[in-house]
Design an enzyme around this catalytic site. Structure first.
Site, mmCIF file in Angstrom:
data_model
loop_
_atom_site.group_PDB
_atom_site.id
_atom_site.type_symbol
_atom_site.label_atom_id
_atom_site.label_comp_id
_atom_site.label_asym_id
_atom_site.label_seq_id
_atom_site.Cartn_x
_atom_site.Cartn_y
_atom_site.Cartn_z
ATOM 1 N N GLN A 82 -5.545 -1.375 9.415
ATOM 2 C CA GLN A 82 -5.523 -2.724 8.862
ATOM 3 C C GLN A 82 -6.239 -3.700 9.799
ATOM 4 O O GLN A 82 -5.973 -3.731 11.006
ATOM 5 C CB GLN A 82 -4.054 -3.155 8.651
ATOM 6 C CG GLN A 82 -3.869 -4.501 7.994
ATOM 7 C CD GLN A 82 -4.297 -4.529 6.531
ATOM 8 O OE1 GLN A 82 -4.253 -3.526 5.827
ATOM 9 N NE2 GLN A 82 -4.739 -5.683 6.078
ATOM 10 N N LYS A 101 0.843 -1.204 0.000
ATOM 11 C CA LYS A 101 0.000 0.000 0.000
ATOM 12 C C LYS A 101 0.870 1.242 0.000
ATOM 13 O O LYS A 101 0.648 2.176 -0.760
ATOM 14 C CB LYS A 101 -0.910 0.029 1.237
ATOM 15 C CG LYS A 101 -2.141 -0.823 1.103
ATOM 16 C CD LYS A 101 -2.905 -0.852 2.412
ATOM 17 C CE LYS A 101 -3.952 -1.957 2.355
ATOM 18 N NZ LYS A 101 -4.423 -2.392 3.656
ATOM 19 N N ASP A 142 -11.971 2.977 3.658
ATOM 20 C CA ASP A 142 -12.407 1.580 3.553
ATOM 21 C C ASP A 142 -13.913 1.486 3.310
ATOM 22 O O ASP A 142 -14.410 0.430 2.912
ATOM 23 C CB ASP A 142 -12.107 0.845 4.873
ATOM 24 C CG ASP A 142 -10.776 0.111 4.864
ATOM 25 O OD1 ASP A 142 -10.416 -0.432 3.808
ATOM 26 O OD2 ASP A 142 -10.110 0.088 5.918
HETATM 27 N N1 GUN Z 1 -7.935 -6.588 5.940
HETATM 28 C C1 GUN Z 1 -8.254 -7.335 4.853
HETATM 29 N N2 GUN Z 1 -8.862 -6.570 3.910
HETATM 30 C C2 GUN Z 1 -8.920 -5.324 4.422
HETATM 31 C C3 GUN Z 1 -9.426 -4.089 3.910
HETATM 32 O O1 GUN Z 1 -9.953 -3.994 2.790
HETATM 33 N N3 GUN Z 1 -9.287 -3.018 4.736
HETATM 34 C C4 GUN Z 1 -8.731 -3.096 5.968
HETATM 35 N N4 GUN Z 1 -8.668 -2.000 6.693
HETATM 36 N N5 GUN Z 1 -8.258 -4.224 6.467
HETATM 37 C C5 GUN Z 1 -8.344 -5.332 5.692
#
Ligand code: GUN
Length: 292
Positions: free
Chosen positions: A97, A53, A120
């Site tokens: 996350q 990311k 998100d």
């Molecule tokens: N963990 C797995 N997929 C995601 C996501 O799309 N966003 C976040 N914040 N955590 C995750």
């Protein structure tokens, strides 16, 4: 011959498009979008995600802020960091996350993020907007799936779609998005009776259950489009580990009109959509139009 939907190439194109728009708002408005990613603990898969990311955020011309906290971080400490990020004018997107360690209440953390910095789409206000059809931030993985479906099929209206899995991150928002596209949506889950029969009626299958190769080719209607969200690490016959989806790719690709591979399908689209969402929030926060 089945069409293999190349998520890697699609995501590359989308990241380039976001990069072009970021360059434009920097030039025209002096705004550099900033994304803060918070990782609590040392889960190896999450560490890989967070690294990717950060790298792709910078490549798109945005600022990346990484906050790595120890696994024993308390909820109050995490909430204090979120407060600081909520107030920080250089931060336009905040992503925590998931999953979080057991001592932390995920819901409380998600809803502490300012909804206009939620990238998100997990904040209750954004979930509500998606549910009611209002304009808001859409969760990254379902958004990526929708983009690939529309790219391949065009208009989705009237299609029968089945979502296998009812998670808050993928299944539920995917169902709402496809409903918004006027699909006839079936939400299937672990208690669904005759899952193969339900899947056989669908023009669109979105698999998000986290069960390696669960969906068999003979469950798929000939000519259906199959989107495989699953990423499961399995041990192969040679003792090495490999990644497989929730769909048995070998058999399903014999009958589907189009299918996403694992890896290289949905996975790369998630981060590309995160960058897309960060750009949306930066524009909204500064009250500037999202560039064409
Ligand atoms: N963990 C797995 N997929 C995601 C996501 O799309 N966003 C976040 N914040 N955590 C995750």
């Amino acid at each position: 011959m089945t069409h293999i939907i190349d998520g890697k190439a699609f995501a590359k194109g989308l990241r380039a498009e976001v990069g072009r728009k970021v360059a434009h708002i920097k030039e025209a408005h002096g705004v550099t979008p900033g994304l803060a990613v918070v990782l609590v603990g040392e889960d190896p898969a999450s560490q890989v995600y967070v690294r990717n990311k950060g790298k792709q955020t910078v490549e798109a011309g945005m600022q990346s802020f990484e906050h790595k906290l120890p696994a024993e971080t308390s909820q109050d400490e995490l909430l204090a960091l979120i407060d600081r990020l909520n107030e920080d004018a250089s931060v336009h997107g905040i992503l925590v996350q998931l999953p979080l360690p057991a001592q932390i209440d995920e819901e409380a953390v998600i809803n502490a993020i300012r909804p206009d910095k939620d990238v998100d789409g997990f904040h209750l206000s954004n979930v509500g907007k998606l549910a009611t059809g209002a304009d808001g931030i859409v969760p990254c993985t379902p958004l990526g799936c929708l983009m690939m479906l529309k790219d391949y099929l065009g208009d989705l209206s009237g299609k029968r779609a089945i979502i296998v899995g009812r998670s808050n991150i993928v299944g539920k928002p995917m169902g709402l998005l496809l409903l918004r596209e006027s699909c006839t949506v079936t939400m299937a889950h672990s208690r669904t009776v005759d899952l193969p029969g339900e899947i056989r009626r669908a023009d669109i299958v979105v698999a998000a259950v986290g069960r390696p190769k669960m969906i068999q080719g003979d469950w798929v209607k000939p000519g259906a489009v199959v989107i495989d969200v699953g990423i499961n690490r399995i041990e192969k016959e040679d003792g090495k580990t490999g990644l497989v989806g929730d769909v048995d790719y070998e058999s399903a690709s014999q009958v589907a009109a189009a299918i996403t591979p694992v890896p290289g399908g949905v996975g790369p689209m998630t981060i590309a959509c995160l960058l897309h969402n960060t750009l949306q929030q930066a524009c909204r926060l500064h009250d500037i139009p999202v560039p064409e």
